[in-house]
Scaffold this motif. Structure first.
Motif, PDB file in Angstrom:
ATOM      1  N   HIS A  21     -12.299  20.378 -11.673  1.00 39.97           N
ATOM      2  CA  HIS A  21     -11.193  21.247 -11.280  1.00 39.97           C
ATOM      3  C   HIS A  21     -10.828  21.118  -9.803  1.00 39.97           C
ATOM      4  CE1 HIS A  21     -10.857  23.152 -15.189  1.00 39.97           C
ATOM      5  NE2 HIS A  21     -12.180  23.150 -15.231  1.00 39.97           N
ATOM      6  N   GLY A  22     -11.745  20.642  -8.979  1.00 39.66           N
ATOM      7  CA  GLY A  22     -11.459  20.455  -7.562  1.00 39.66           C
ATOM      8  C   GLY A  22     -11.325  18.994  -7.175  1.00 39.66           C
ATOM      9  N   HIS A  23     -10.991  18.162  -8.146  1.00 40.45           N
ATOM     10  CA  HIS A  23     -10.972  16.716  -7.917  1.00 40.45           C
ATOM     11  C   HIS A  23      -9.964  16.299  -6.854  1.00 40.45           C
ATOM     12  CE1 HIS A  23     -11.302  12.470  -8.705  1.00 40.45           C
ATOM     13  NE2 HIS A  23      -9.995  12.399  -8.866  1.00 40.45           N
ATOM     14  N   ALA A  24     -10.419  15.463  -5.925  1.00 43.55           N
ATOM     15  CA  ALA A  24      -9.549  14.808  -4.949  1.00 43.55           C
ATOM     16  C   ALA A  24      -9.691  13.315  -5.191  1.00 43.55           C
ATOM     17  CB  ALA A  24      -9.975  15.155  -3.533  1.00 43.55           C
ATOM     18  N   PRO A  25      -8.602  12.615  -5.515  1.00 40.13           N
ATOM     19  CA  PRO A  25      -8.694  11.183  -5.827  1.00 40.13           C
ATOM     20  C   PRO A  25      -9.273  10.385  -4.662  1.00 40.13           C
ATOM     21  CG  PRO A  25      -6.501  12.017  -6.322  1.00 40.13           C
ATOM     22  CD  PRO A  25      -7.231  13.106  -5.591  1.00 40.13           C
ATOM     23  N   PRO A  26     -10.023   9.333  -4.979  1.00 35.41           N
ATOM     24  CA  PRO A  26     -10.511   8.466  -3.916  1.00 35.41           C
ATOM     25  C   PRO A  26      -9.339   7.764  -3.249  1.00 35.41           C
ATOM     26  CG  PRO A  26     -10.977   7.519  -6.063  1.00 35.41           C
ATOM     27  CD  PRO A  26     -10.411   8.878  -6.298  1.00 35.41           C
ATOM     28  N   SER A  27      -9.517   7.370  -2.010  1.00 32.58           N
ATOM     29  CA  SER A  27      -8.433   6.704  -1.294  1.00 32.58           C
ATOM     30  C   SER A  27      -8.895   5.357  -0.762  1.00 32.58           C
ATOM     31  CB  SER A  27      -7.919   7.595  -0.170  1.00 32.58           C
ATOM     32  OG  SER A  27      -8.979   7.887   0.715  1.00 32.58           O
ATOM     33  N   LEU A  33     -20.359   4.920 -17.693  1.00 28.03           N
ATOM     34  CA  LEU A  33     -19.700   5.281 -16.454  1.00 28.03           C
ATOM     35  C   LEU A  33     -18.884   6.536 -16.717  1.00 28.03           C
ATOM     36  CD1 LEU A  33     -18.879   4.597 -13.532  1.00 28.03           C
ATOM     37  CD2 LEU A  33     -17.007   3.258 -14.495  1.00 28.03           C
ATOM     38  N   VAL A  34     -18.999   7.531 -15.845  1.00 26.89           N
ATOM     39  CA  VAL A  34     -18.242   8.770 -15.973  1.00 26.89           C
ATOM     40  C   VAL A  34     -17.302   8.870 -14.778  1.00 26.89           C
ATOM     41  CG1 VAL A  34     -18.344  11.280 -16.122  1.00 26.89           C
ATOM     42  CG2 VAL A  34     -20.159   9.897 -17.162  1.00 26.89           C
ATOM     43  N   LEU A  35     -16.014   9.009 -15.054  1.00 24.42           N
ATOM     44  CA  LEU A  35     -15.014   9.174 -14.010  1.00 24.42           C
ATOM     45  C   LEU A  35     -14.567  10.624 -13.982  1.00 24.42           C
ATOM     46  CD1 LEU A  35     -12.770   6.047 -14.696  1.00 24.42           C
ATOM     47  CD2 LEU A  35     -14.555   6.296 -12.963  1.00 24.42           C
ATOM     48  N   ASP A  36     -14.541  11.213 -12.800  1.00 27.15           N
ATOM     49  CA  ASP A  36     -14.032  12.572 -12.639  1.00 27.15           C
ATOM     50  C   ASP A  36     -12.541  12.520 -12.354  1.00 27.15           C
ATOM     51  OD1 ASP A  36     -16.540  13.679 -12.932  1.00 27.15           O
ATOM     52  OD2 ASP A  36     -16.941  13.760 -10.790  1.00 27.15           O
ATOM     53  N   GLN A  72     -15.372   4.995  -2.052  1.00 29.81           N
ATOM     54  CA  GLN A  72     -15.040   4.653  -3.435  1.00 29.81           C
ATOM     55  C   GLN A  72     -16.017   5.389  -4.331  1.00 29.81           C
ATOM     56  OE1 GLN A  72     -14.188   0.500  -4.265  1.00 29.81           O
ATOM     57  NE2 GLN A  72     -15.785   0.549  -5.801  1.00 29.81           N
ATOM     58  N   GLN A  73     -15.527   6.159  -5.281  1.00 33.59           N
ATOM     59  CA  GLN A  73     -16.385   6.985  -6.120  1.00 33.59           C
ATOM     60  C   GLN A  73     -16.917   6.237  -7.335  1.00 33.59           C
ATOM     61  OE1 GLN A  73     -14.074  10.460  -6.971  1.00 33.59           O
ATOM     62  NE2 GLN A  73     -13.764  10.912  -4.823  1.00 33.59           N
ATOM     63  N   ALA A  74     -16.225   5.222  -7.777  1.00 30.11           N
ATOM     64  CA  ALA A  74     -16.665   4.411  -8.907  1.00 30.11           C
ATOM     65  C   ALA A  74     -15.818   3.149  -8.922  1.00 30.11           C
ATOM     66  CB  ALA A  74     -16.483   5.168 -10.226  1.00 30.11           C
ATOM     67  N   GLY A  95      -6.270   7.514  -9.679  1.00 34.56           N
ATOM     68  CA  GLY A  95      -6.668   7.007  -8.373  1.00 34.56           C
ATOM     69  C   GLY A  95      -7.984   6.259  -8.309  1.00 34.56           C
ATOM     70  N   HIS A  96      -8.716   6.094  -9.427  1.00 33.59           N
ATOM     71  CA  HIS A  96      -9.968   5.337  -9.412  1.00 33.59           C
ATOM     72  C   HIS A  96      -9.650   3.846  -9.373  1.00 33.59           C
ATOM     73  CE1 HIS A  96     -10.892   9.043 -11.750  1.00 33.59           C
ATOM     74  NE2 HIS A  96     -11.879   9.082 -10.879  1.00 33.59           N
ATOM     75  N   SER A  97     -10.401   3.114  -8.555  1.00 31.67           N
ATOM     76  CA  SER A  97     -10.173   1.676  -8.497  1.00 31.67           C
ATOM     77  C   SER A  97     -10.896   0.960  -9.629  1.00 31.67           C
ATOM     78  CB  SER A  97     -10.633   1.130  -7.143  1.00 31.67           C
ATOM     79  OG  SER A  97     -12.010   1.313  -6.969  1.00 31.67           O
ATOM     80  N   PHE A  98     -10.305  -0.140 -10.071  1.00 30.39           N
ATOM     81  CA  PHE A  98     -10.959  -1.015 -11.045  1.00 30.39           C
ATOM     82  C   PHE A  98     -10.462  -2.433 -10.818  1.00 30.39           C
ATOM     83  CE2 PHE A  98      -7.111   0.235 -13.264  1.00 30.39           C
ATOM     84  CZ  PHE A  98      -6.723  -0.897 -13.986  1.00 30.39           C
TER      85      PHE A  98
END
Length: 129
Positions: free
Chosen positions: A56-62, A9-12, A70-72, A117-120
């Motif tokens: 570099h342009g990352h916007a956290p998931p909300s 799994l890759v998280l940005d 949800q991105q991951a 900001g990634h959920s787990f």
């Protein structure tokens, strides 16, 4: 001939070093930095492999807002007797609880966000959400 495969799994995020440190501590793993400083791997003691990538342009998931999907989602399994301690450990490292319902009594799965900001979920082994 079958090719042996594995997955990761890759998280940005904006700051991969800080997020890699969070997951290395949470999973009891080690940080490995290769030739690309924008991609850091976390190798957990039980064989978990996770990569953190600088965007570099990352916007956290909300999550759970539908306009920002949800991105991951990482699911961390623990024994039922260890779920409270695992929650305390995650929060002490900077995780934020995301559970929105005021469910009373013991819960077998608990939702959090990491510092980026990634959920787990921390879940008791064998429980499905």
């Amino acid at each position: 001939m079958t090719v042996t495969k594995t997955s990761m799994l890759v998280l940005d995020c904006a700051e991969p070093q800080a997020l890699a440190h969070f997951y290395a501590e949470l999973l009891g793993g080690e940080i490995q930095v290769g030739e690309d400083p924008d991609l850091i791997e976390v190798i957990g003691g039980s064989g978990v492999r996770l990569a953190i990538h600088r965007d570099h342009g990352h916007a956290p998931p909300s999550w759970p807002r539908p306009e920002d999907s949800q991105q991951a989602h990482l699911r961390i399994l623990v024994g039922p007797e260890d779920i409270d301690e695992a929650e305390r450990e995650a929060v002490s490292l900077g995780a934020r609880p995301l559970d929105s319902d005021a469910e009373e009594g013991p819960r077998e799965a608990r939702l959090f966000s990491d510092p980026a900001g990634h959920s787990f979920t921390i879940a008791a082994t064998g429980w499905s959400v």
